[in-house]
Motif scaffolding. Sequence first.
Motif, PDB file in Angstrom:
ATOM      1  N   MET A   1       0.841  -1.205   0.000  1.00 11.83           N
ATOM      2  CA  MET A   1       0.000   0.000   0.000  1.00 11.83           C
ATOM      3  C   MET A   1       0.867   1.242   0.000  1.00 11.83           C
ATOM      4  N   SER A   2       0.642   2.123  -0.956  1.00 13.81           N
ATOM      5  CA  SER A   2       1.339   3.408  -0.936  1.00 13.81           C
ATOM      6  C   SER A   2       0.297   4.511  -0.966  1.00 13.81           C
TER       7      SER A   2
ATOM      8  N   GLU B   1      -0.966   5.483  -4.318  1.00 18.16           N
ATOM      9  CA  GLU B   1      -1.959   4.603  -4.934  1.00 18.16           C
ATOM     10  C   GLU B   1      -3.340   4.847  -4.328  1.00 18.16           C
ATOM     11  N   CYS B   2      -3.382   5.068  -3.016  1.00 21.00           N
ATOM     12  CA  CYS B   2      -4.653   5.390  -2.354  1.00 21.00           C
ATOM     13  C   CYS B   2      -5.254   6.643  -2.975  1.00 21.00           C
ATOM     14  N   ARG B   3      -4.400   7.595  -3.266  1.00 21.93           N
ATOM     15  CA  ARG B   3      -4.850   8.863  -3.838  1.00 21.93           C
ATOM     16  C   ARG B   3      -5.458   8.646  -5.230  1.00 21.93           C
TER      17      ARG B   3
ATOM     18  N   GLY C   1      -6.022  -5.155  -0.404  1.00 20.20           N
ATOM     19  CA  GLY C   1      -4.924  -5.138   0.548  1.00 20.20           C
ATOM     20  C   GLY C   1      -4.796  -3.831   1.301  1.00 20.20           C
ATOM     21  N   CYS C   2      -5.855  -3.015   1.324  1.00 19.06           N
ATOM     22  CA  CYS C   2      -5.721  -1.686   1.916  1.00 19.06           C
ATOM     23  C   CYS C   2      -6.920  -1.369   2.812  1.00 19.06           C
ATOM     24  N   ALA C   3      -6.755  -1.567   4.108  1.00 19.93           N
ATOM     25  CA  ALA C   3      -7.859  -1.366   5.062  1.00 19.93           C
ATOM     26  C   ALA C   3      -8.424   0.058   5.039  1.00 19.93           C
ATOM     27  N   PRO C   4      -7.583   1.099   5.005  1.00 19.82           N
ATOM     28  CA  PRO C   4      -8.147   2.455   4.974  1.00 19.82           C
ATOM     29  C   PRO C   4      -9.042   2.687   3.760  1.00 19.82           C
ATOM     30  N   CYS C   5      -8.631   2.174   2.592  1.00 23.93           N
ATOM     31  CA  CYS C   5      -9.461   2.353   1.398  1.00 23.93           C
ATOM     32  C   CYS C   5     -10.787   1.597   1.535  1.00 23.93           C
ATOM     33  N   VAL C   6     -10.750   0.415   2.147  1.00 21.63           N
ATOM     34  CA  VAL C   6     -11.988  -0.335   2.378  1.00 21.63           C
ATOM     35  C   VAL C   6     -12.946   0.505   3.221  1.00 21.63           C
TER      36      VAL C   6
ATOM     37  N   GLN D   1      -7.968  -4.836  -6.700  1.00 23.32           N
ATOM     38  CA  GLN D   1      -6.740  -5.430  -6.167  1.00 23.32           C
ATOM     39  C   GLN D   1      -6.111  -4.552  -5.096  1.00 23.32           C
ATOM     40  N   HIS D   2      -6.125  -3.252  -5.340  1.00 26.22           N
ATOM     41  CA  HIS D   2      -5.561  -2.343  -4.342  1.00 26.22           C
ATOM     42  C   HIS D   2      -6.380  -2.412  -3.049  1.00 26.22           C
ATOM     43  N   ILE D   3      -7.678  -2.307  -3.200  1.00 31.81           N
ATOM     44  CA  ILE D   3      -8.555  -2.259  -2.028  1.00 31.81           C
ATOM     45  C   ILE D   3      -8.458  -3.545  -1.210  1.00 31.81           C
TER      46      ILE D   3
HETATM   47 ZN   LIG Z   1      -5.507   2.437  -0.270  1.00 28.40          ZN
END
Ligand SMILES: [Zn+2]
Lengths: 205, 91
Positions: B1-2, B5-7, B35-40, B31-33
């Motif tokens: 997670m970077s 990428e979240c942005r 592995g990314c709890a904040p984005c979820v 795919q990003h989401i």
């Molecule tokens: Zn994210």
Amino acid sequence: MNPVVTSDPELARALLNGEAGAFDAFVSAYRGKLFNYTFLMCGQREDAEEVAQETLLKVFESFDQLREPDRLKSWVFRIAKNFCLMKRRKSVFAPEVELSLDELKPARADGDAIAIDIADWSALPEHAAANAELREVLAAAVRDLPEMYRSVFLLRDVEELSTEETAQILDVSLDVIKTRLHRARLALRQKLDQHLRTSKGVYAG
Amino acid sequence: MSPEECRTVFEMLSEYIDGDLPADVCEHINQHIAGCAPCVQFVESLRKSVSAFRDFRPQENPAPLTDEAKAELARAYAAMLARRQSATPAR
Ligand SMILES: [Zn+2]
């Protein structure tokens, strides 16, 4: 003898053919919708009723100019938008403010490189708009949206018009509609997030 | 997670939840989401918010249509129909 009107294209054809009941069916299908839009765009009940009436009048006067019956709804809302704009010129309006993505993105939680600072959204009831207090919060958030975002939000999410139809109504590109819709939603989300922090747990259960 | 990428994901979330993104972009976000709890968390809050505001209608209803206002509309409608009728046979 009244036509059974189930869709906008049918309603448009019935009106154009002067079928019995079409006039009343149109007024009852559109007057409330138009008032909803004009009220949230003008902010004043009196202005909103006037604009809704001006819109209906223009629609009936020029109905034979509707080229595509499938586009009845966007044609009507385009007329409403123009009357809203004329009304606006007569009064003092706040300057248009651009919403910046940086102010709408989630803040990082204190001292944490990954976690975000966010309310407990599980506290939001499934039918939020049915709750009197939340409805007030939702209404205030919509009123606070800068006008160019409010208009896109109302047409896309409330009236459920497509990106293409909304772009036609507002005379801007598809990309502008997409950008404004996203920012409008983010701004509304942020208001609701702030509210959920201060009223923690009130709606649970 | 970077964060970058979240942005990128953040900027496309409305189109993502509306299902308006091309399949490959949507898959990339999935795919990003994954592995990314904040984005979820953020996507869920945006979904809930959009659905709450979609249901929103102001409490106010317009005052009932007055007879006068209705007559004004009916006259405009009748005039439009008359104009149309007189124009059609001429073609
Ligand atoms: Zn994210």
